[in-house]
Enzyme design. Structure first.
Site, PDB file in Angstrom:
ATOM      1  N   HIS A  80      42.880  30.531  40.187  1.00 60.21           N
ATOM      2  CA  HIS A  80      43.814  31.477  40.819  1.00 60.21           C
ATOM      3  C   HIS A  80      43.585  32.940  40.461  1.00 60.21           C
ATOM      4  O   HIS A  80      43.926  33.819  41.240  1.00 60.21           O
ATOM      5  CB  HIS A  80      45.272  31.076  40.560  1.00 60.21           C
ATOM      6  CG  HIS A  80      45.806  31.483  39.219  1.00 60.21           C
ATOM      7  ND1 HIS A  80      45.707  30.694  38.110  1.00 60.21           N
ATOM      8  CD2 HIS A  80      46.440  32.612  38.823  1.00 60.21           C
ATOM      9  CE1 HIS A  80      46.273  31.312  37.087  1.00 60.21           C
ATOM     10  NE2 HIS A  80      46.719  32.471  37.487  1.00 60.21           N
ATOM     11  N   GLU A  88      40.656  37.886  41.989  1.00 56.11           N
ATOM     12  CA  GLU A  88      41.234  39.177  41.675  1.00 56.11           C
ATOM     13  C   GLU A  88      40.571  39.831  40.461  1.00 56.11           C
ATOM     14  O   GLU A  88      40.343  41.033  40.448  1.00 56.11           O
ATOM     15  CB  GLU A  88      42.738  39.032  41.422  1.00 56.11           C
ATOM     16  CG  GLU A  88      43.427  40.373  41.501  1.00 56.11           C
ATOM     17  CD  GLU A  88      44.906  40.283  41.212  1.00 56.11           C
ATOM     18  OE1 GLU A  88      45.421  39.163  41.103  1.00 56.11           O
ATOM     19  OE2 GLU A  88      45.536  41.339  41.105  1.00 56.11           O
ATOM     20  N   ASP A  89      40.282  39.035  39.441  1.00 59.34           N
ATOM     21  CA  ASP A  89      39.865  39.635  38.163  1.00 59.34           C
ATOM     22  C   ASP A  89      38.391  39.473  37.807  1.00 59.34           C
ATOM     23  O   ASP A  89      37.946  40.020  36.808  1.00 59.34           O
ATOM     24  CB  ASP A  89      40.689  39.023  37.011  1.00 59.34           C
ATOM     25  CG  ASP A  89      42.171  39.288  37.172  1.00 59.34           C
ATOM     26  OD1 ASP A  89      42.510  40.262  37.861  1.00 59.34           O
ATOM     27  OD2 ASP A  89      42.976  38.519  36.625  1.00 59.34           O
TER      28      ASP A  89
HETATM   29 MN    MN Z   1      47.599  34.147  36.390  1.00 62.12          MN
END
Ligand code: MN
Length: 743
Positions: free
Chosen positions: A90, A94-95
């Site tokens: 998850h 994004e990261d």
């Molecule tokens: Mn998280």
């Protein structure tokens, strides 16, 4: 230097692998093929690799977080392998360097879509952030919800794990995350039937936002635990025996209420902790076959209420009519030992699983149920969000409220069951069936009796909607409808209606200007809007139509080079006080009559001499405070009159004022026992005046006193002075003239 823990990579990797194996074990019953198992392993390895150089604030490797989220998704929400894979990955898009394409290549499109959703809703929902931005983020979140509900479920698991492991975070970050959790994640968890998670989220939020309150309540809960357990046993014991006798297969226990719900009761209902009677509920879980669970639950209800008297209004039958979030149970409140009300919840194991795990469990049992309330709800959100005119902010406000609402069950004329928010009216029901039906609704028949649109519905009502093609949407409807669907359709229709009226108004405006030979320019429009004092051309057009403005005033305005000119009085230039007064003086031959002119001229009483009606007074024009009224014997009077004679206005009292004026008297006399009593008796008893203060100084048997009283006029004051003077032992009484009143 504090001890620095040496990082042992090998040990860390061992632990990570151990956690993964635990996850795998929990998922085992849900893994249907070897390829699923391989997918999970691949997701795990991808996540480990992607996060390998990242650590959490606590210092542990970051990968612990996605694994823990996956564990929550499986254990506490009851989801399967695909959701676990999404949970593991998850935070990667994004990261880390991993892209959605990587995910789609390694897994499949739906997985990539869920992770895309998770990446998109990382925006914030704090209470104090810019509301429109918050509304936008919220809308995004709901859009993902309608796409695939698993996005929200993984997000809730993510949030839960973050809340559980917030200790090493900076305080302001804790506050931010906690308030955001209370604002949206806890309500959503509630709405999705995740009761345990909702409760934990709320408790954790309280712990970080109001630590002292949280600690106080948990301490009190711990302190009273022994007594509570004793009472619960006392309650359960005879019940257990009866149920065993009747051969029910069951489990019974007492369950404490959450700290947050207790906190809520203390703050909203102002009940002290000691007086909250429902600190716990009794829960009975029956192991019954599906086709007998309903009759078993009622059987148990019957046993309980034979033993303890029920409170009739507190029976809730969520078995016949489950809540929208899938919750099923029988709740009753009975009078237990020592005259205490006790809530009892009765449910089957299946119902219990739904209550604990929420809708994932609900889906699992779905084949056995005709109930599709959740799908209906999601469909409803989808519809509202697709409507481009929906004001995101309004929608969020209503939606959030709705997440927590209790429901009522009502019926259509054909006997179809509809769920509505408690407090819903006949008009809400009409909108619930169809927007058009709502807009044309003129009334309703409830259980065959005619009722108005605003009639509040009750459980079990059967409603027939009456319509008329002549009906027009009405702003007043917003005062009583409560469902977000009704509110949003009414608002939208009103806006359309206003737009239509404004369009007509614009036509009228243009026609009139042509008629008056005034050029149709933006400049002239701006002047016209300003002249009529509206906020915008849109409002102006709207009111031209709805208030039938003739616009003839515009014809009277001057035109200079095709430009409309505002008359320089009234609109822009506010007359100075002095000008107003001068004008007024001309009319009144320099005589200002107080009381009558007060509506035209602002005046105030000077606090240097506190004039009261009957005093000889004059008015003095000040720069900022209108006219100040002084007594002619005011110490300042001489100076004012000599220096600024042109600013003096002759002034007379007109009529008796109803207002009371504060004034003061000074008294000298012999300090006698009871003298204060005697004086106050005269003032408040005999003369019936209101006294504000009284102060006395004594020196060697002589006192000097100051009394502040309210009088209506000079006669009252004179009488007071005479009365006080006539008392024995009083030497002198005089009015306080200087500004020593407030000393
Ligand atoms: Mn998280």
């Amino acid at each position: 230097m504090p001890d620095k823990v040496k990082i042992n990579i090998e040990e860390e990797n061992k632990l990570i692998l151990k956690e993964y194996k635990h996850l795998l074990r929990s998922l085992k019953p849900k893994l249907t093929s070897n390829s699923e198992k391989a997918d999970l392993r691949r997701a795990f390895e991808m996540a480990v690799e992607a996060h390998k150089s990242m650590r959490r604030k606590s210092g542990e490797p970051y990968i612990h977080h996605p694994i823990a989220v996956a564990q929550i998704v499986v254990d506490e929400i009851g989801l399967g392998p695909q959701s676990a894979i999404c949970a593991l990955l998850h935070d990667t898009v994004e990261d880390t360097d991993i892209t959605l394409e990587d995910i789609e290549m390694n897994f499949d499109k739906p997985t990539a879509k869920i992770i895309d959703g998770l990446t998109k809703i990382s925006g914030a929902f704090e209470l104090n952030m810019d509301t429109s931005q918050q509304a936008e983020n919220f809308r995004k979140l709901l859009l993902t919800l309608t796409d695939d509900i698993r996005v929200i479920l993984v997000k809730i698991a993510d949030r839960l794990h973050n809340m559980r492991t917030m200790d090493s975070m900076a305080t302001h970050k804790q506050m931010k995350i906690a308030s955001e959790t209370l604002f949206i994640y806890a309500p959503l968890a509630h709405r999705l039937g995740l009761y345990n998670i909702k409760t934990e989220l709320e408790d954790l939020s309280l712990k970080y936002t109001q630590a002292d309150k949280y600690n106080e309540i948990s301490k009190k809960l711990a302190d009273t635990k022994k007594d509570r357990t004793k009472y619960i046993n006392e309650f359960i014991h005879p019940l257990k025996e009866l149920l065993i006798e009747k051969e029910y297969d069951f489990e019974i226990y007492g369950r404490p209420k959450s700290i947050y719900s207790i906190y809520n009761k203390i703050t909203t209902k102002h009940v002290p902790f000691e007086e909250i009677y429902d600190l716990f509920a009794i829960r009975i879980i029956l192991d019954s076959p599906l086709d007998e669970e309903k009759s078993d639950c009622w059987g148990v209800y019957s046993v309980i209420t034979d033993l303890y008297k029920p409170q009739p209004e507190r029976l809730r039958d969520w078995i016949s009519n489950p809540k929208t979030n899938g919750y099923e149970a029988l709740h009753t409140t009975v009078m237990g030992p020592q005259g205490k009300w006790v809530e009892v919840q009765i449910r089957s194991k299946r119902m219990h699983e739904i209550a604990e795990l929420g809708l994932a469990a609900h889906w699992k049992y779905k084949e056995n149920s005709q109930d599709n309330a959740l799908d209906e709800w999601i469909e409803n959100i989808r519809e509202t969000l697709q409507n481009p005119d929906t004001n995101a902010l309004d929608f969020v406000t209503n939606f959030r409220q709705e997440l927590f609402n209790e429901e009522i069950f009502v019926f259509t004329p054909k006997g179809q069951l509809k769920r509505l928010k408690a407090g819903a009216t006949a008009l809400d029901f009409a909108f619930e069936i169809h927007s058009e039906l709502g807009l044309k609704c003129i009334g309703a028949k409830i259980n065959h009796k005619l009722v108005p649109l605003s009639h509040k519905l009750s459980n079990g009502d059967q409603i027939e909607i009456l319509t008329s093609s002549k009906q027009l949407v009405n702003e007043d409807w917003l005062k009583f409808v409560v469902t977000s669907k009704a509110i949003s359709v009414i608002r939208k229709t009103l806006q359309e209606e206003k737009r239509k009226q404004a369009d007509l108004g614009k036509e009228t405006y243009e026609k009139k200007l042509k008629q008056f030979d005034i050029p149709l320019t933006d400049y002239n429009l701006a002047i016209a809007v300003k002249y009529y004092k509206y906020q915008s051309p849109y409002d102006f057009y709207f009111y031209i139509q709805t208030k039938n403005l003739t616009l003839t005033d515009l014809k009277e305005l001057k035109l200079q080079g095709g430009k409309l000119m505002l008359p320089n009085s009234k609109i822009e230039v506010k007359e100075s006080i002095e000008e107003t007064v001068k004008k007024e003086l001309k009319k009144n031959a320099e005589l200002l009559i107080m009381g009558e002119s007060s509506d035209k001229i602002a005046y105030k009483f000077a606090n240097c001499c506190n004039p009261i009606p009957g005093d000889d007074v004059f008015g003095f024009i000040t720069i900022n405070e209108g006219i100040k009224i002084h007594r002619t014997n005011c110490p300042n009077a001489v100076q004012l009159m000599s220096k600024y004679d042109y600013r003096i206005v002759r002034t007379k009292w007109n009529k008796q004022h109803e207002i009371a004026f504060l004034t003061g008297v000074k008294i000298n006399g012999i300090d006698d026992v009871g003298v204060i009593n005697k004086l106050t008796n005269i003032i408040t008893g005999q003369l019936k005046l209101n006294m504000r203060s009284i102060s006395f100084d004594t020196d060697d048997g002589i006192f000097e006193g100051k009394i502040m009283v309210y009088v209506h006029n000079i006669e009252q004051l004179d009488r007071l002075i005479e009365e006080l003077k006539s008392q024995q032992g009083i030497f002198s009484v005089s009015r306080i003239a200087e500004n020593e009143l407030e000393k």
